[in-house]
Scaffold this motif. Structure first.
Motif, PDB file in Angstrom:
ATOM      1  N   UNK A 126       0.833  -1.214   0.000  1.00 54.35           N
ATOM      2  CA  UNK A 126       0.000   0.000   0.000  1.00 54.35           C
ATOM      3  C   UNK A 126       0.861   1.255   0.000  1.00 54.35           C
ATOM      4  N   UNK A 127       0.518   2.181  -0.894  1.00 59.33           N
ATOM      5  CA  UNK A 127       1.191   3.481  -1.011  1.00 59.33           C
ATOM      6  C   UNK A 127       0.102   4.534  -0.874  1.00 59.33           C
ATOM      7  N   UNK A 128       0.020   5.209   0.280  1.00 60.56           N
ATOM      8  CA  UNK A 128      -1.066   6.166   0.528  1.00 60.56           C
ATOM      9  C   UNK A 128      -1.022   7.337  -0.442  1.00 60.56           C
ATOM     10  N   UNK A 129       0.142   7.953  -0.609  1.00 58.21           N
ATOM     11  CA  UNK A 129       0.288   9.067  -1.547  1.00 58.21           C
ATOM     12  C   UNK A 129       0.970   8.569  -2.813  1.00 58.21           C
ATOM     13  N   UNK A 130       0.486   9.028  -3.959  1.00 58.72           N
ATOM     14  CA  UNK A 130       1.096   8.678  -5.235  1.00 58.72           C
ATOM     15  C   UNK A 130       2.598   8.942  -5.168  1.00 58.72           C
ATOM     16  N   UNK A 131       3.372   8.036  -5.722  1.00 55.22           N
ATOM     17  CA  UNK A 131       4.834   8.147  -5.657  1.00 55.22           C
ATOM     18  C   UNK A 131       5.433   7.888  -7.032  1.00 55.22           C
ATOM     19  N   UNK A 132       6.427   8.679  -7.378  1.00 52.22           N
ATOM     20  CA  UNK A 132       7.266   8.404  -8.544  1.00 52.22           C
ATOM     21  C   UNK A 132       8.668   8.136  -8.043  1.00 52.22           C
ATOM     22  N   UNK A 133       9.340   7.230  -8.719  1.00 51.13           N
ATOM     23  CA  UNK A 133      10.756   6.965  -8.436  1.00 51.13           C
ATOM     24  C   UNK A 133      11.476   6.832  -9.769  1.00 51.13           C
ATOM     25  N   UNK A 134      12.731   7.237  -9.787  1.00 49.72           N
ATOM     26  CA  UNK A 134      13.598   6.981 -10.935  1.00 49.72           C
ATOM     27  C   UNK A 134      14.766   6.177 -10.379  1.00 49.72           C
ATOM     28  N   UNK A 135      14.847   4.916 -10.798  1.00 52.28           N
ATOM     29  CA  UNK A 135      15.838   3.991 -10.264  1.00 52.28           C
ATOM     30  C   UNK A 135      16.907   3.759 -11.327  1.00 52.28           C
ATOM     31  N   UNK A 136      18.131   4.272 -11.109  1.00 52.41           N
ATOM     32  CA  UNK A 136      19.188   4.060 -12.103  1.00 52.41           C
ATOM     33  C   UNK A 136      19.467   2.568 -12.298  1.00 52.41           C
ATOM     34  N   UNK A 137      19.700   2.179 -13.553  1.00 52.33           N
ATOM     35  CA  UNK A 137      20.052   0.793 -13.874  1.00 52.33           C
ATOM     36  C   UNK A 137      21.472   0.702 -14.411  1.00 52.33           C
ATOM     37  N   UNK A 138      22.183   1.823 -14.455  1.00 48.66           N
ATOM     38  CA  UNK A 138      23.557   1.898 -14.960  1.00 48.66           C
ATOM     39  C   UNK A 138      23.805   3.295 -15.480  1.00 48.66           C
ATOM     40  N   UNK A 139      24.943   3.509 -16.168  1.00 54.47           N
ATOM     41  CA  UNK A 139      25.253   4.849 -16.671  1.00 54.47           C
ATOM     42  C   UNK A 139      24.428   5.214 -17.899  1.00 54.47           C
ATOM     43  N   UNK A 140      23.675   4.234 -18.440  1.00 45.97           N
ATOM     44  CA  UNK A 140      22.897   4.470 -19.652  1.00 45.97           C
ATOM     45  C   UNK A 140      21.400   4.591 -19.431  1.00 45.97           C
ATOM     46  N   UNK A 141      20.889   4.240 -18.242  1.00 47.82           N
ATOM     47  CA  UNK A 141      19.444   4.248 -18.137  1.00 47.82           C
ATOM     48  C   UNK A 141      18.901   4.119 -16.734  1.00 47.82           C
ATOM     49  N   UNK A 142      17.573   4.108 -16.682  1.00 51.49           N
ATOM     50  CA  UNK A 142      16.856   4.024 -15.412  1.00 51.49           C
ATOM     51  C   UNK A 142      15.465   3.457 -15.657  1.00 51.49           C
ATOM     52  N   UNK A 143      14.843   3.028 -14.584  1.00 52.79           N
ATOM     53  CA  UNK A 143      13.426   2.659 -14.596  1.00 52.79           C
ATOM     54  C   UNK A 143      12.662   3.793 -13.934  1.00 52.79           C
ATOM     55  N   UNK A 144      11.632   4.278 -14.603  1.00 48.90           N
ATOM     56  CA  UNK A 144      10.732   5.264 -14.013  1.00 48.90           C
ATOM     57  C   UNK A 144       9.538   4.481 -13.483  1.00 48.90           C
ATOM     58  N   UNK A 145       9.229   4.688 -12.203  1.00 43.09           N
ATOM     59  CA  UNK A 145       8.145   3.953 -11.559  1.00 43.09           C
ATOM     60  C   UNK A 145       7.071   4.896 -11.042  1.00 43.09           C
ATOM     61  N   UNK A 146       5.829   4.489 -11.217  1.00 43.50           N
ATOM     62  CA  UNK A 146       4.673   5.161 -10.632  1.00 43.50           C
ATOM     63  C   UNK A 146       4.023   4.150  -9.714  1.00 43.50           C
ATOM     64  N   UNK A 147       3.818   4.515  -8.451  1.00 42.42           N
ATOM     65  CA  UNK A 147       3.158   3.627  -7.510  1.00 42.42           C
ATOM     66  C   UNK A 147       2.092   4.365  -6.732  1.00 42.42           C
ATOM     67  N   UNK A 148       0.926   3.731  -6.596  1.00 42.04           N
ATOM     68  CA  UNK A 148      -0.153   4.331  -5.803  1.00 42.04           C
ATOM     69  C   UNK A 148      -1.126   3.243  -5.424  1.00 42.04           C
ATOM     70  N   UNK A 149      -1.696   3.381  -4.259  1.00 40.75           N
ATOM     71  CA  UNK A 149      -2.622   2.413  -3.708  1.00 40.75           C
ATOM     72  C   UNK A 149      -1.874   1.083  -3.632  1.00 40.75           C
ATOM     73  N   UNK A 150      -2.295   0.058  -4.319  1.00 39.87           N
ATOM     74  CA  UNK A 150      -1.586  -1.232  -4.241  1.00 39.87           C
ATOM     75  C   UNK A 150      -1.074  -1.689  -5.597  1.00 39.87           C
ATOM     76  N   UNK A 151      -0.817  -0.714  -6.509  1.00 44.99           N
ATOM     77  CA  UNK A 151      -0.301  -1.054  -7.837  1.00 44.99           C
ATOM     78  C   UNK A 151       0.923  -0.211  -8.157  1.00 44.99           C
ATOM     79  N   UNK A 152       1.771  -0.759  -9.011  1.00 46.03           N
ATOM     80  CA  UNK A 152       2.975  -0.066  -9.463  1.00 46.03           C
ATOM     81  C   UNK A 152       3.205  -0.433 -10.928  1.00 46.03           C
ATOM     82  N   UNK A 153       3.585   0.578 -11.723  1.00 44.36           N
ATOM     83  CA  UNK A 153       4.014   0.334 -13.104  1.00 44.36           C
ATOM     84  C   UNK A 153       5.380   0.983 -13.284  1.00 44.36           C
ATOM     85  N   UNK A 154       6.138   0.455 -14.223  1.00 45.11           N
ATOM     86  CA  UNK A 154       7.451   1.047 -14.501  1.00 45.11           C
ATOM     87  C   UNK A 154       7.746   0.936 -15.988  1.00 45.11           C
TER      88      UNK A 154
END
Length: 191
Positions: A126-154
């Motif tokens: 559970x994520x009460x407030x909508x959240x964005x994260x940018x998770x680096x995967x190396x020097x070339x890229x990252x995963x952008x994540x949106x999470x809210x309530x009980x779901x997450x997409x990236x």
């Protein structure tokens, strides 16, 4: 001769958030507002299935790429985009739209889309407030994540960091005075 009008700063129940992440010499930035669940049914309720959603509250969520990138494997030019979502029960459509600055999704136009792609939402704590994260995967890229309530997409964002840095290196060396040995040393060290 009249005094300037006095206006209060609005107290937003969905606080604004910004996020900036460097990847190599590139940058991913997100601007959004964080709605809260507050005991409400979110997916298929507050955020209806099959309709364009601003991916936050208040103004549409904005994604800025400092350099050209591959978003979900597709080429996207450097720029600032409106980020929208069409949630459905099993898959979601994520959208980058040319019109970045807009209130909600009321002025959204499909013909201004730069990119659309499908993702499958994942269960999450559970994520009460909508959240964005940018998770680096190396020097070339990252995963952008949106999470809210009980779901997450990236989704992945990838830059051609080596080519971008090489162009940066060549540009700076052209500007360096002959008496400045430091950029030449830095270039040799990089090579």
């Amino acid at each position: 001769d009249k005094p300037a009008p006095v206006r209060l700063t609005p107290l937003r129940v969905s606080p604004a958030g910004t996020l900036s992440q460097e990847i190599g010499i590139s940058k991913i930035e997100l601007s959004f507002a964080r709605p809260a669940v507050k005991g409400r049914k979110i997916w298929g309720g507050l955020v209806p299935f099959g309709q364009v959603w601003r991916a936050g509250a208040n103004s549409a969520t904005v994604l800025t790429l400092s350099h050209a990138a591959k978003v979900a494997g597709k080429d996207v030019p450097a720029g600032t985009y409106g980020f929208f979502v069409i949630p459905n029960e099993k898959t979601w459509t994520l959208i980058l739209n040319r019109k970045a600055k807009q209130w909600g999704a009321y002025e959204y136009k499909k013909e201004e889309d730069v990119l659309r792609w499908e993702v499958t939402p994942q269960s999450a704590p559970h994520q009460e407030y909508l959240e964005y994260r940018v998770v680096p995967t190396g020097i070339d890229g990252a995963l952008v994540e949106l999470g809210w309530e009980k779901l997450r997409v990236s989704f992945p964002v990838a830059f051609d960091t080596r080519a971008l840095y090489w162009a940066h290196l060549e540009d700076k060396l052209k500007q360096a005075p002959e008496t400045d040995w430091v950029p030449w040393y830095q270039a040799a060290k990089y090579c």
